[in-house]
Design a protein around this motif. Structure first.
Motif, PDB file in Angstrom:
ATOM      1  N   UNK A 185     -27.722 -58.959  29.644  1.00 18.38           N
ATOM      2  CA  UNK A 185     -28.537 -59.985  28.993  1.00 18.38           C
ATOM      3  C   UNK A 185     -29.838 -59.399  28.454  1.00 18.38           C
ATOM      4  N   UNK A 186     -30.613 -58.739  29.332  1.00 17.84           N
ATOM      5  CA  UNK A 186     -31.878 -58.160  28.879  1.00 17.84           C
ATOM      6  C   UNK A 186     -31.632 -56.988  27.938  1.00 17.84           C
ATOM      7  N   UNK A 187     -30.497 -56.305  28.108  1.00 19.51           N
ATOM      8  CA  UNK A 187     -30.175 -55.203  27.207  1.00 19.51           C
ATOM      9  C   UNK A 187     -29.968 -55.667  25.787  1.00 19.51           C
ATOM     10  N   UNK A 188     -29.211 -56.762  25.620  1.00 18.53           N
ATOM     11  CA  UNK A 188     -29.003 -57.298  24.277  1.00 18.53           C
ATOM     12  C   UNK A 188     -30.312 -57.822  23.704  1.00 18.53           C
ATOM     13  N   UNK A 189     -31.141 -58.427  24.532  1.00 18.74           N
ATOM     14  CA  UNK A 189     -32.462 -58.898  24.114  1.00 18.74           C
ATOM     15  C   UNK A 189     -33.295 -57.745  23.557  1.00 18.74           C
ATOM     16  N   UNK A 190     -33.330 -56.627  24.288  1.00 21.58           N
ATOM     17  CA  UNK A 190     -34.084 -55.466  23.825  1.00 21.58           C
ATOM     18  C   UNK A 190     -33.482 -54.831  22.591  1.00 21.58           C
ATOM     19  N   UNK A 191     -32.154 -54.796  22.539  1.00 24.19           N
ATOM     20  CA  UNK A 191     -31.474 -54.256  21.357  1.00 24.19           C
ATOM     21  C   UNK A 191     -31.870 -55.040  20.108  1.00 24.19           C
ATOM     22  N   UNK A 192     -31.908 -56.351  20.223  1.00 23.04           N
ATOM     23  CA  UNK A 192     -32.271 -57.190  19.082  1.00 23.04           C
ATOM     24  C   UNK A 192     -33.744 -56.997  18.723  1.00 23.04           C
ATOM     25  N   UNK A 193     -34.597 -56.825  19.717  1.00 26.92           N
ATOM     26  CA  UNK A 193     -36.008 -56.553  19.424  1.00 26.92           C
ATOM     27  C   UNK A 193     -36.150 -55.266  18.624  1.00 26.92           C
ATOM     28  N   UNK A 194     -35.393 -54.229  19.001  1.00 25.84           N
ATOM     29  CA  UNK A 194     -35.431 -52.988  18.241  1.00 25.84           C
ATOM     30  C   UNK A 194     -34.962 -53.179  16.811  1.00 25.84           C
ATOM     31  N   UNK A 195     -33.877 -53.944  16.624  1.00 26.32           N
ATOM     32  CA  UNK A 195     -33.393 -54.228  15.275  1.00 26.32           C
ATOM     33  C   UNK A 195     -34.447 -54.962  14.452  1.00 26.32           C
ATOM     34  N   UNK A 196     -35.105 -55.936  15.078  1.00 28.99           N
ATOM     35  CA  UNK A 196     -36.115 -56.718  14.361  1.00 28.99           C
ATOM     36  C   UNK A 196     -37.292 -55.854  13.921  1.00 28.99           C
ATOM     37  N   UNK A 197     -37.574 -54.803  14.679  1.00 30.31           N
ATOM     38  CA  UNK A 197     -38.683 -53.914  14.344  1.00 30.31           C
ATOM     39  C   UNK A 197     -38.238 -52.747  13.469  1.00 30.31           C
ATOM     40  N   UNK A 198     -36.988 -52.761  13.061  1.00 29.33           N
ATOM     41  CA  UNK A 198     -36.537 -51.797  12.072  1.00 29.33           C
ATOM     42  C   UNK A 198     -36.015 -50.492  12.631  1.00 29.33           C
ATOM     43  N   UNK A 199     -35.341 -50.540  13.761  1.00 30.90           N
ATOM     44  CA  UNK A 199     -34.773 -49.313  14.311  1.00 30.90           C
ATOM     45  C   UNK A 199     -34.147 -49.564  15.657  1.00 30.90           C
ATOM     46  N   UNK A 200     -33.924 -48.491  16.397  1.00 30.65           N
ATOM     47  CA  UNK A 200     -33.392 -48.612  17.734  1.00 30.65           C
ATOM     48  C   UNK A 200     -34.474 -48.964  18.730  1.00 30.65           C
ATOM     49  N   UNK A 201     -34.058 -49.442  19.890  1.00 35.45           N
ATOM     50  CA  UNK A 201     -35.023 -49.866  20.900  1.00 35.45           C
ATOM     51  C   UNK A 201     -35.915 -48.707  21.346  1.00 35.45           C
ATOM     52  N   UNK A 202     -35.331 -47.566  21.685  1.00 40.08           N
ATOM     53  CA  UNK A 202     -36.118 -46.447  22.190  1.00 40.08           C
ATOM     54  C   UNK A 202     -37.130 -45.982  21.153  1.00 40.08           C
ATOM     55  N   UNK A 203     -36.720 -45.912  19.891  1.00 38.84           N
ATOM     56  CA  UNK A 203     -37.650 -45.521  18.833  1.00 38.84           C
ATOM     57  C   UNK A 203     -38.811 -46.502  18.738  1.00 38.84           C
ATOM     58  N   UNK A 204     -38.513 -47.790  18.770  1.00 40.45           N
ATOM     59  CA  UNK A 204     -39.559 -48.803  18.648  1.00 40.45           C
ATOM     60  C   UNK A 204     -40.510 -48.754  19.839  1.00 40.45           C
ATOM     61  N   UNK A 205     -39.975 -48.555  21.047  1.00 40.81           N
ATOM     62  CA  UNK A 205     -40.829 -48.502  22.228  1.00 40.81           C
ATOM     63  C   UNK A 205     -41.754 -47.293  22.176  1.00 40.81           C
ATOM     64  N   UNK A 206     -41.208 -46.148  21.819  1.00 46.13           N
ATOM     65  CA  UNK A 206     -42.027 -44.934  21.810  1.00 46.13           C
ATOM     66  C   UNK A 206     -42.934 -44.859  20.594  1.00 46.13           C
TER      67      UNK A 206
END
Length: 386
Positions: free
Chosen positions: A177-198
């Motif tokens: 559940x939280x994984x898909x949430x984070x995945x979508x957040x990364x997509x919304x910010x224009x990339x993958x989750x790890x890239x967006x976080x870092x």
């Protein structure tokens, strides 16, 4: 040497002497004595090789380091030692999603199919991003099923998933559940989750030694975790970054806690993101589920914290009651536990009292021991009640 005391006895003794929110903050020497007395028996009882403890009192950090980051090298733990945070990573995932929301790039009442087209029309698309971020979509398991090995298989699983309950009716603590949430957040910010976080998250929070992918230049500071007698580190897996993949230091994590207590120094979008993670949406027993953080009215009893962080809360469906999602000035304690195979963490803070604690260890010792340990130390930090 510290006299070995059973942890429940220690926690109850300290709680009796210093009831939470009813004791003036001690001086540095008294604080050191209290932390030493609380940590020593825990490390001995659970064979914890190393532990970094950080507390903040009225904006001032204090660090207490114990044991070794690696048994073979005997490298001592310091506030610069990198530990795996486990599910404390979920608070960063929530903050990144809230940051995307603050920039108008997603909304919590959006449905997953808006960002993942193959989910349009699926049963999952009846839930919202808020339901994913609060584990209330309707019955995801705690872990991603073992038979899923690729992203394609994972998203096929989401496409064909069938809920056990209507969205917003029960809480199932869940990495998918939280994984898909984070995945979508990364997509919304224009990339993958790890890239967006870092790229977007850690630098804006001023976290200079917090990573999803530990760079080679920092590997000398990366502790080894221990499972029984085996030295281990987390391995790549589906949604690992989003659910449990952040690594950090006590120095960075106490800064993170200080920003939770007072986010005023952050730029506006990130400030709104941090504040948004303090909003509660669903009541489950004594605990209120927000985005990442779980909260309790303050003062809070040890029994309530233990119930809210119990094995049943993690493994069993919990009925929830939706509450008005309004940020409140009422005093609250926020907390989160986290584990990987070889590491255990706990973070708690009380903004109204300007106190917080970070526990990082290179063994996944039991959650209830972490709660009792932190509770005993927090009893030393709380200023006198009004």
């Amino acid at each position: 040497m510290l006299k070995r005391i059973r942890l429940p006895q220690l926690a109850l003794a300290l709680a009796a002497l210093f009831p939470l929110a009813a004791y003036a903050a001690p001086d540095a020497a008294a604080l050191r004595q209290a932390v030493d007395a609380a940590v020593g028996p825990v490390m001995a009882q659970f064979d914890v090789p190393g532990m970094a403890v950080a507390v903040t009192v009225d904006g001032q950090p204090h660090f207490f380091n114990y044991g070794v980051a690696a048994r073979d090298s005997k490298q001592p733990v310091t506030e610069a030692t990198i530990f795996e945070l486990g599910s404390n990573s979920k608070t960063f995932t929530a903050t990144l999603a809230a940051y995307a929301q603050a920039q108008g790039k997603l909304a919590l009442d959006d449905h997953p199919g808006k960002y993942v087209p193959q989910l349009q029309g699926s049963a999952l698309d009846g839930a919202t991003l808020l339901h994913l971020g609060t584990y209330t979509a309707g019955g995801f398991p705690l872990q991603i099923p073992d038979n899923l090995k690729t992203r394609e298989q994972l998203f096929s699983y989401f496409q064909h998933w069938k809920p056990d309950a209507a969205p917003g009716k029960q809480r199932n603590y869940s990495n998918p559940s939280i994984g898909l949430f984070g995945h979508i957040a990364g997509l919304a910010l224009g990339g993958g989750f790890a890239d967006a976080a870092e790229r977007d998250l850690f630098p804006q929070l001023g976290l200079q030694h917090t990573y999803i992918r530990v760079p080679q230049s920092a590997m000398a500071h990366y502790a080894w975790g221990y499972s029984k007698d085996q030295a281990v580190r987390v391995q790549p897996d589906l949604f690992d970054s989003e659910a449990y993949g952040v690594k950090s230091t006590a120095a960075d994590m106490i800064r993170y806690v200080q920003l939770q207590i007072d986010p005023s120094r952050l730029a506006a979008p990130m400030r709104r993101a941090v504040q948004a993670t303090h909003t509660g949406y669903f009541k489950a027993g004594p605990m209120t589920q927000g985005l990442g953080w779980e909260s309790y009215p303050y003062p809070v009893s040890l029994e309530q914290l233990l119930q809210g962080n119990s094995t049943d809360m993690a493994w069993k469906p919990q009925p929830v009651q939706a509450i008005q999602p309004v940020q409140t000035a009422a005093p609250a304690l926020y907390n989160k536990t986290g584990s990987t195979r070889g590491f255990g963490s706990y973070v708690a803070f009380v903004p109204s009292q300007k106190i917080g604690i970070v526990l990082l260890a290179n063994r996944a010792y039991p959650n209830d021991a972490r709660i009792k340990l932190a509770y005993a130390i927090l009893n030393q930090l709380a200023p006198a009640a009004n």
